[in-house]
Design an enzyme around this catalytic site. Structure first.
Site: not given
Ligand SMILES: NC(=O)C1=CN([C@@H]2O[C@H](COP(=O)(O)OP(=O)(O)OC[C@H]3O[C@@H](n4cnc5c(N)ncnc54)[C@H](OP(=O)(O)O)[C@@H]3O)[C@@H](O)[C@H]2O)C=CC1
Ligand SMILES: Nc1nc2c(ncn2[C@@H]2O[C@H](COP(=O)(O)O)[C@@H](O)[C@H]2O)c(=O)[nH]1
Ligand SMILES: [K+]
Length: 478
Positions: A246, A302, A295
């Protein structure tokens, strides 16, 4: 790893901010470096394909595992489909590529669409289980799309048997001036395809295999819904690694999800993330993670840092989290922001046990998307972030319209990006070759035979933007 001249950085660093200096070395060949991981995931090269819908599918999984990497199937794919993909991947051959097979009456139009699915650019025409012809792009060019392949296929087949040694197969292909050959078993049944490049790679890489000798593959779960039920279905299906994923990994729901998965007593490594701090790393490990995914914000798809200001330059994040994990005898994966082979080397120098790559692999023939051609004739695939409104809409398809609209407002990713296929490196295997040759060389510069030695010996300096620019090649005079 230590900083050059004992320097202590005054601010957080990303990959572009740092460089490595050579150490005195007694590693005399780049082929003497062992790139296998110690984190229990069984990778023989330290690469993991990110759990993103536009990137990680069955073709990506088989192709990368054959070379020793690991693909994580995303959490947004229905668990029945993931189970099917795991089974399919585990039935793949460890050496030979999966052939596209055509019936003799397939049309040229249909064949053309299918050829784009294989970097080797050929399809085998079969009668029953036996190969009777081969078609390549060249055979189909300039031919009416309704012609049937039996009229254009080449019937003059050179085949190799599945017990052939790869060096011998390379020589056979070289002597007969073929780029590839169908592979058959003793009774003439089609087993797969071997290219000259594939024969070479089979000697340079070792597949990532499970205890039964089948290719490895991982799968992801989110933190919402019945995490234990989904995780147990994935384990049942044969997932070799479970990723609990997440955006904000350092939160209560993640700790609960980890506990639920631990209670299943999974006999495979459990990865959890994402975090960027030592405390986050420790908390996830204490809750049951074997590997912590590091990360926030470096990913190419992202927008988190622009939307929220949250995240951390990736080199420092990996360095701090890896050091916290090591103190507890655990590991981290560096996730996101990798754009050059050097970034992989730097993540490993900082202490990661594997490096996760998404977008770089999106523009390859093995990613699941359709191949498009732009106005300038360049081939590309479409990619999108897993927190983009497009991904959120798909993920919440069963919610009410209001809920879906509400959730899609919190988008932190790009919904549509063009990832161009590099004509010089159209296959993920070509990109892997580039990364791994760079990494082998980094290790010998550092005087390291293994990834553990590489982390121990790496000497890292901090550079200005001019320092980074100086390292770039110049393709024309200035
Ligand atoms: N590595 C990165 O920088 C990031 C990666 N991602 C990727 O995107 C995909 C989806 O992830 P995700 O958005 O977590 O979706 P999910 O479907 O896993 O939901 C996240 C859950 O956490 C709650 N939550 C609370 N605080 C936060 C917050 N700050 N950001 C997001 N959710 C929060 C949400 O509730 P509510 O919606 O009610 O707030 C929801 O219930 C994953 O594969 C993740 O790795 C996404 C963003 C950053
Ligand atoms: N904040 C967000 N991060 C995301 C999203 N989709 C994927 N990811 C993160 O990026 C890495 C992959 O990085 P890359 O530079 O090799 O493309 C992935 O594993 C997630 O952690 C997004 O929509 N928002
Ligand atoms: K970025």
């Amino acid at each position: 790893m230590h900083f050059l001249n004992g320097l202590q950085p005054q601010f957080d660093l990303t990959y572009d901010d740092v460089f490595m200096v050579p150490n005195e070395s007694d590693v005399t060949s780049r082929l003497d470096v062992d790139l296998s991981t110690e984190d229990g995931t069984g990778t023989t090269i330290p690469l993991v394909v990110a759990n993103m819908t536009a990137i990680a599918g069955r073709r990506m999984a088989e192709t990368t595992a054959r070379r020793g990497a690991l693909t994580i199937i995303p959490q947004d794919i229905p668990v029945e489909v993931v189970s099917e993909v795991i089974g399919w991947t585990k039935r793949r051959h460890l050496v030979f590529d999966t052939a596209i097979t055509l019936d003799q009456h397939t049309t040229v139009g249909e064949a053309q669409v299918l050829l784009g699915k294989r970097a080797h650019g050929a399809a085998v025409v079969t009668e029953g289980d036996r190969p009777v012809g081969l078609v390549t792009e060249k055979d189909l060019t300039g031919v009416d799309r309704f012609v049937q392949v039996h009229d254009v296929m080449s019937r003059d087949l050179v085949t190799v048997t599945d017990d052939v040694d790869v060096v011998g197969a390379f020589d056979t292909l070289n002597e007969s001036r073929r780029r590839l050959a169908p592979v058959v078993s003793a009774d003439g049944t089609l087993v797969g395809v071997l290219t000259r490049q594939g024969a070479l790679r089979a000697n340079l890489y070792s597949p990532a295999v499970d205890a039964d000798g089948a290719l490895r593959i991982g799968a992801a779960v989110g933190i919402n819904g019945d995490v234990a039920a989904k995780a147990s279905q994935l384990l049942e299906a044969g997932a070799d690694v479970l990723v609990i994923d997440t955006a904000h990994g350092h939160q209560r729901k993640m700790l609960e999800a980890l506990k639920a998965v631990r209670d299943l007593d999974p006999q495979v490594p459990v990865v959890a993330g994402n975090v960027v701090s030592a405390t986050g790393t420790r908390d996830l490990i204490e809750a049951g993670a074997d590997i912590v995914k590091v990360g926030v914000g470096p990913g190419a798809m992202c927008t988190t840092r622009m939307m929220t200001a949250v995240g951390r330059p990736q080199f420092s994040a990996v360095l701090e989290c890896a050091s916290a994990a090591r103190e507890l005898g655990k590991h981290v994966w560096a996730d996101g922001g990798v754009r050059h082979p050097r970034d992989v080397a730097l993540a490993l120098a900082a202490g990661a046990s594997n490096v996760m790559i998404g977008s770089w692999f999106a523009g390859t023939l093995e990613s699941p998307g359709d191949l498009f051609t732009d106005e300038k004739g360049r081939q590309f695939k479409e990619s999108f972030g897993m927190a983009s409104s497009r991904a959120v809409r798909n993920r919440t398809a069963t919610d009410s319209a209001y809920e879906r609209a509400r959730k899609a407002m919190f988008e932190e990713g790009i919904s549509s990006a063009r990832m161009f296929v590099d004509p010089a490196r159209p296959s993920v295997e070509d990109v892997i070759d580039e990364i791994i040759s760079g990494l082998r060389s980094s290790c010998t510069y550092a005087g390291a035979r293994t990834l553990a030695e590489f982390h121990e010996r790496a000497t890292v300096g901090i550079q200005s933007t001019a320092g980074f620019a100086e390292g770039r090649p110049l393709h024309q005079s200035w």
